[in-house]
Scaffold this motif. Sequence first.
Motif, PDB file in Angstrom:
ATOM      1  N   ASP A 586      -8.490   6.885  -7.194  1.00 26.02           N
ATOM      2  CA  ASP A 586      -7.998   6.493  -9.306  1.00 26.02           C
ATOM      3  C   ASP A 586      -8.886   4.863  -9.180  1.00 26.02           C
ATOM      4  OD1 ASP A 586      -5.991   4.557  -8.272  1.00 26.02           O
ATOM      5  OD2 ASP A 586      -5.395   6.507  -7.127  1.00 26.02           O
ATOM      6  N   SER A 587      -8.648   3.991 -10.876  1.00 24.85           N
ATOM      7  CA  SER A 587      -8.543   3.550 -10.587  1.00 24.85           C
ATOM      8  C   SER A 587      -7.175   2.678 -11.549  1.00 24.85           C
ATOM      9  CB  SER A 587      -9.350   2.894 -11.837  1.00 24.85           C
ATOM     10  OG  SER A 587      -9.435   3.207 -13.270  1.00 24.85           O
ATOM     11  N   GLY A 588      -6.398   2.093 -10.464  1.00 21.53           N
ATOM     12  CA  GLY A 588      -5.280   2.471 -10.652  1.00 21.53           C
ATOM     13  C   GLY A 588      -4.993   0.633 -10.294  1.00 21.53           C
ATOM     14  N   GLY A 589      -3.374   0.332 -10.060  1.00 16.59           N
ATOM     15  CA  GLY A 589      -3.090  -1.042  -9.324  1.00 16.59           C
ATOM     16  C   GLY A 589      -3.318  -1.339  -7.875  1.00 16.59           C
ATOM     17  N   GLY A 590      -4.128   0.071  -7.074  1.00 20.81           N
ATOM     18  CA  GLY A 590      -3.590   0.032  -6.062  1.00 20.81           C
ATOM     19  C   GLY A 590      -2.388  -0.236  -4.794  1.00 20.81           C
ATOM     20  N   ILE A 591      -2.490  -0.311  -4.105  1.00 20.81           N
ATOM     21  CA  ILE A 591      -1.437   0.074  -2.484  1.00 20.81           C
ATOM     22  C   ILE A 591      -0.774  -1.653  -1.856  1.00 20.81           C
ATOM     23  CG2 ILE A 591       0.142   0.866  -0.781  1.00 20.81           C
ATOM     24  CD1 ILE A 591      -1.048   3.172  -2.115  1.00 20.81           C
ATOM     25  N   ALA A 592      -0.043  -2.417  -1.788  1.00 22.86           N
ATOM     26  CA  ALA A 592      -0.588  -3.803  -1.471  1.00 22.86           C
ATOM     27  C   ALA A 592      -0.904  -2.741   0.510  1.00 22.86           C
ATOM     28  CB  ALA A 592       1.134  -4.226  -0.679  1.00 22.86           C
ATOM     29  N   LYS A 593      -1.313  -4.048   0.652  1.00 18.23           N
ATOM     30  CA  LYS A 593      -1.520  -3.574   2.154  1.00 18.23           C
ATOM     31  C   LYS A 593      -1.024  -3.170   3.765  1.00 18.23           C
ATOM     32  CE  LYS A 593      -4.425  -6.378   5.850  1.00 18.23           C
ATOM     33  NZ  LYS A 593      -5.351  -8.020   5.718  1.00 18.23           N
ATOM     34  N   GLU A 594       0.311  -4.050   3.382  1.00 16.93           N
ATOM     35  CA  GLU A 594       1.279  -3.670   4.392  1.00 16.93           C
ATOM     36  C   GLU A 594       1.836  -2.085   4.284  1.00 16.93           C
ATOM     37  OE1 GLU A 594       3.479  -6.174   0.860  1.00 16.93           O
ATOM     38  OE2 GLU A 594       1.603  -6.354   2.167  1.00 16.93           O
ATOM     39  N   ASN A 595       2.433  -1.909   3.100  1.00 21.62           N
ATOM     40  CA  ASN A 595       2.193  -0.817   3.006  1.00 21.62           C
ATOM     41  C   ASN A 595       1.516   0.780   3.345  1.00 21.62           C
ATOM     42  OD1 ASN A 595       4.912  -1.335   2.001  1.00 21.62           O
ATOM     43  ND2 ASN A 595       4.282  -1.616  -0.172  1.00 21.62           N
ATOM     44  N   ILE A 596       0.288   0.688   3.342  1.00 19.89           N
ATOM     45  CA  ILE A 596      -0.856   1.072   2.879  1.00 19.89           C
ATOM     46  C   ILE A 596      -0.575   2.071   4.691  1.00 19.89           C
ATOM     47  CG2 ILE A 596      -3.283   1.759   3.859  1.00 19.89           C
ATOM     48  CD1 ILE A 596      -3.730  -0.111   2.047  1.00 19.89           C
ATOM     49  N   LYS A 597      -0.262   1.978   5.529  1.00 20.49           N
ATOM     50  CA  LYS A 597       0.320   2.492   7.384  1.00 20.49           C
ATOM     51  C   LYS A 597       1.512   3.532   7.165  1.00 20.49           C
ATOM     52  CE  LYS A 597      -1.964  -0.300  10.248  1.00 20.49           C
ATOM     53  NZ  LYS A 597      -1.794  -1.814  11.788  1.00 20.49           N
ATOM     54  N   ARG A 598       2.187   3.151   5.895  1.00 19.00           N
ATOM     55  CA  ARG A 598       3.500   4.185   6.049  1.00 19.00           C
ATOM     56  C   ARG A 598       3.042   4.320   4.318  1.00 19.00           C
ATOM     57  NH1 ARG A 598       8.628   0.189   4.510  1.00 19.00           N
ATOM     58  NH2 ARG A 598       9.365   1.655   5.745  1.00 19.00           N
ATOM     59  N   VAL A 599       2.333   5.037   3.823  1.00 21.50           N
ATOM     60  CA  VAL A 599       2.209   6.165   2.726  1.00 21.50           C
ATOM     61  C   VAL A 599       3.098   7.262   3.060  1.00 21.50           C
ATOM     62  CG1 VAL A 599       0.874   4.991   1.419  1.00 21.50           C
ATOM     63  CG2 VAL A 599      -0.071   6.461   3.130  1.00 21.50           C
ATOM     64  N   PHE A 600       2.402   7.947   4.350  1.00 27.50           N
ATOM     65  CA  PHE A 600       2.812   9.273   5.306  1.00 27.50           C
ATOM     66  C   PHE A 600       4.463   9.285   5.693  1.00 27.50           C
ATOM     67  CE2 PHE A 600      -1.730   8.522   5.004  1.00 27.50           C
ATOM     68  CZ  PHE A 600      -2.334   9.887   3.857  1.00 27.50           C
ATOM     69  N   GLU A 601       4.889   8.357   5.202  1.00 29.27           N
ATOM     70  CA  GLU A 601       6.426   8.389   6.048  1.00 29.27           C
ATOM     71  C   GLU A 601       7.160   9.075   5.091  1.00 29.27           C
ATOM     72  OE1 GLU A 601       8.354   4.573   7.320  1.00 29.27           O
ATOM     73  OE2 GLU A 601       6.009   4.424   8.738  1.00 29.27           O
ATOM     74  N   PRO A 602       7.822   9.728   5.678  1.00 25.06           N
ATOM     75  CA  PRO A 602       8.771  10.449   4.615  1.00 25.06           C
ATOM     76  C   PRO A 602      10.090   9.872   3.964  1.00 25.06           C
ATOM     77  CG  PRO A 602       9.124  11.582   6.683  1.00 25.06           C
ATOM     78  CD  PRO A 602       8.204  10.344   7.261  1.00 25.06           C
ATOM     79  N   PHE A 603      10.169   9.935   2.966  1.00 24.62           N
ATOM     80  CA  PHE A 603      11.212   8.846   2.332  1.00 24.62           C
ATOM     81  C   PHE A 603      10.645   7.400   1.949  1.00 24.62           C
ATOM     82  CE2 PHE A 603      14.460  11.596   4.644  1.00 24.62           C
ATOM     83  CZ  PHE A 603      14.245  12.636   3.459  1.00 24.62           C
ATOM     84  N   PHE A 604       9.710   6.894   2.404  1.00 28.17           N
ATOM     85  CA  PHE A 604       9.114   5.964   2.059  1.00 28.17           C
ATOM     86  C   PHE A 604       8.745   6.088   0.775  1.00 28.17           C
ATOM     87  CE2 PHE A 604       5.485   3.259   1.263  1.00 28.17           C
ATOM     88  CZ  PHE A 604       5.839   2.052   1.170  1.00 28.17           C
ATOM     89  N   THR A 605       9.010   4.593  -0.876  1.00 32.52           N
ATOM     90  CA  THR A 605       8.005   4.709  -2.100  1.00 32.52           C
ATOM     91  C   THR A 605       8.276   3.844  -2.070  1.00 32.52           C
ATOM     92  OG1 THR A 605       8.035   6.256  -4.120  1.00 32.52           O
ATOM     93  CG2 THR A 605      10.030   5.512  -2.786  1.00 32.52           C
TER      94      THR A 605
END
Length: 651
Positions: A586-605
Amino acid sequence: MQWITPAISIDCGIKLAVSLILFVRYFEVKEKMIFWWAAAWLFFGLHALTELAIIQNSTELLWFIRHIFYALTAVAFLESVGNMRTPVLKKWHIAAIVITLGIIAISYIGVFVVGDWYAAVVPISLISGAGFIACGFYFFKFTKEKKTAARLPILLGFFLNGLHNLDYPFLRNVEWFAPIGFGLGVLFSLIFAVGLTMMSTEELKNQREESRRRVRGQVALTAVFSLVSQSLNLQEILNDALDRMLEVIRVDRGCIFLLDKEKEELNLRVHRGFSAEYIKSITRLKLKEDNMYTEVARTGKPVIIANVSEAPHFMIGGTEKRSIRSCACIPLMSKGKMVGVLSLLSRGYYRLVPEEMRMLDSIGDAVGVAIENARLYETVKNWGEKLERVVEERTKDLSDARKATLNILEDIDEAYKELTKAQAQLVQKERLAAIGQMAAVMGHELRNPLTGVKMAAYYLNEKLKKAGSPLTKSVQDIEKEAERASVIISNILEFSRPPKLLLNPTDIKVILEEAISSAREKKWLKGIKVIEDFQSSGLMVALDAFRFRQALDNIILNAYQAMPAGGELRVRAKTIKDELEIRISDSGGGIAKENIKRVFEPFFTDKHKGVGLGLAVVNEIIIGHNGSIRVESEAGKGSTVIIRLPIKKER
């Protein structure tokens, strides 16, 4: 006796009013005991109403109906007392039915066969009087542990009404006693009504307190889940877990022991609220000792003591022992093995409700897993540090072999990284298991009260619509939010159950096109340019079509939410050796670098809405297909989800 009609009218009004109050309490509390109280007072009131009818027109049928209502009153009071015992005995129901049939038979014989209503009144009054006194005895027996002001008026109500029924056959025809006896009957009934109303109100208060306990329990589960997910520091885990338990259960003392299997002893690691003398006495406890802490460690079963005077041998300490009234010790388990003991103690009387027991069991398992993970992490860390020191000591004087030494160190460093990675995967697996268990508990505990909220809101909305009330919009908002919460709970329960996949050879082009077409129908792609770049046909992959579509829908939905002002969605698929690679960008706003490793963690958003289960569910589905998933992103430039799956080739 001109006074008799207004007196009976007042008596009838009082009894029907008490019945109405108790029925209102029943619909608030949903306790069968209170329902039978309300029914008894309803029959009491109808009995008085029938007496008014008899004064106007005395017939055999009215006398028979009067006796029937009296029989139903007695049975209702019997059932109310029977429902104070858990479980309710079958013989109690049988006794109530037998007494009812007996009173009806006696009434029929006296009124229709003998032709003398008084012949029925005497035995019925004697049976009812004995029944009231028996109810009083069992009420006292079943409510011994309830410290409530309502017990005394209810006991007096049972016994005084019983005695009043016993004297009724003998003193009824004494003219001077008639108004006195009637007045005493009304007084006794009022005492009885006050006691029952007080106890039903207390039951309502207790139920509301249990609801508050349940909410506090869910808060505790969430807090402990967060701790298990984020920390591998053993001391931090122990301190935070104990503080959270003391806060939620609202007791003033607690401690956590860890089990040393080699020495067969419990070692005190954290404590709150104890004197220095008591701490000294429990710092190390041998398993062969007989106390509540070692009992839990030996058996793996919780020990709950509402009153320590009933089990003094379980307690330790002198002055501390005398100031403790209630305690609860639960095992901390990991993979079915004992790792420690959590103990909570209170100066006041405290009885745990079933919801709190289930919460403590879940927290005990979660904390046990966290302790084991932290220990394993510390072991790996210490082993790696020790290994590096040994290698450094043995090679520091080998100047001629410096290059070889560096190579060895690099190999060791690489091996250590692999070991650390494997350990992290193990820890993550244990975390997910604990999270899944707690999520299931939370989901089931919240679903029932939420259903009640939805039903109440629907009912209230219908009433307000008819009345044309301006509050209709507010109630509709409650319905919408309750439905949203219901969807969230369904997602939590779905995450807590590992997906069962049915894999079949599937054309990847077809399923990708279906996902994009479905997104268009849902208006997700409005204002978004879609670029499709995948092979024309024939590329077969072993998939569970329904589950894989669910994963694709979640990913496309995230892309849509990342581009609120429109943008570009690119879906590409290509083969790399024996694997299929799917890229959704996608061409959206992207994800902060420190959050990329956590995107698949349950309840992280990082969104304002949602609970962070979408990509966690996607991850589980892809792993179930023997595939892998990762995210590449750069803040301000968009994100790419990369899925790799093994290819099922056509033969």
